[in-house]
Design a protein around this motif. Sequence first.
Motif, PDB file in Angstrom:
ATOM      1  N   ALA A   1       0.796  -1.232  -0.011  1.00  0.00           N
ATOM      2  CA  ALA A   1      -0.001   0.025   0.015  1.00  0.00           C
ATOM      3  C   ALA A   1       0.780   1.246  -0.040  1.00  0.00           C
ATOM      4  CB  ALA A   1      -0.877   0.157   1.114  1.00  0.00           C
TER       5      ALA A   1
ATOM      6  N   ARG B   1       0.431  -0.979  -5.577  1.00  0.00           N
ATOM      7  CA  ARG B   1      -0.997  -0.478  -5.116  1.00  0.00           C
ATOM      8  C   ARG B   1      -1.802  -0.993  -6.294  1.00  0.00           C
ATOM      9  NH1 ARG B   1      -2.242   2.889  -1.206  1.00  0.00           N
ATOM     10  NH2 ARG B   1      -4.003   3.407  -2.263  1.00  0.00           N
TER      11      ARG B   1
ATOM     12  N   GLN C   1      -4.911  -3.674  -5.075  1.00  0.00           N
ATOM     13  CA  GLN C   1      -6.327  -3.161  -5.278  1.00  0.00           C
ATOM     14  C   GLN C   1      -6.990  -4.479  -6.201  1.00  0.00           C
ATOM     15  OE1 GLN C   1      -8.644  -0.544  -4.414  1.00  0.00           O
ATOM     16  NE2 GLN C   1      -9.892  -2.292  -4.664  1.00  0.00           N
TER      17      GLN C   1
END
Length: 329
Positions: free
Chosen positions: A193, A200, A204
């Motif tokens: 993160a 990232r 996700q």
Amino acid sequence: MYNYVEDGDSKTTAYVEKDTNKYNAFMNRIEAGEKIEADDWMPEEYRQALIKLISMHGISEIMGALPEKEWVPKAPTLKRKLGIMAKVQDEMGHGQLLLRVTEDLMKPYGKNREDLIQDLLNGDLKFHNVFHMPTKTWADAGMVGWLVDGAAIISQTNMLDASYGPYQRALQRICAEEVFHAQHGEAIIMALAEGTPYQREILQESLNRWWPSLLMFFGPSTAATTGSSKQDVMIKYGIRKSTNEELRLAFLDKYLPRVFSLGLTVPDKSVRYDEDTGKWAYQQPDWQEFKQIIRNKGPRSKERLRLREIAYENNSWVRKALAPQPATH
């Protein structure tokens, strides 16, 4: 109740009355918070519920090690490699412990742990839906540790005071170790993160793929089932306290704020916190898909079962070597 023999016989009536007395005494022990031990009398329904629950839990620990095992050689650093290796070792140990607990319950039927492995390979013994799923990226290794193990902790701590003593004591140890597993996963998630845009992105994408499986983890709500369910039986006998839906909402309460704090989203636009009810609103997963997955029709079901089959075949010599030898004269 438990009418094991035909009606209309005076001996049958006496037997059922005697069994009813045992059942009532058993339920008094449950309500008093006493622990039932392996050699104690127990209703057949209670024994069968325990065998199904604990064998599924034990096999899921073993099958759950396989998705993470895939990432041992691909972990990005030596530290991560050592961490995930230790986690895999712990999960296998949990499985061994739980199958021994199940084995004691199966003694009246003349069955043992080998029968449980055969049941798994034959498709008669199910394992958790999440462990039928693929782990495509390193983010998945973090997701399993953070959210899958997080869901497991919520489910298992709900049974820390289970009425069956051997399972309750095993859970004390397992839950303590699962906390470390969740921290291991959270560390991976936090690193991704705070990392590059690509890191990232895969984080996700991983959450999007795992979200339906995470909601399925706790099983269907009572509203999604017909008639009496396994959760009703386990609550009646003091094996667990909360329903599937209550556990799912506890998971959402704990983890949705953490997910959002990392700037991540979930693939459900209906998710919102309802101030009036004090509960999260969300879209129920596809329970028909869930049934197909646990029937070994998930994305990685066949491959993972084949790995267990190969391990079982390759280690047959160990079982033969340890088997009691017939006496020679």
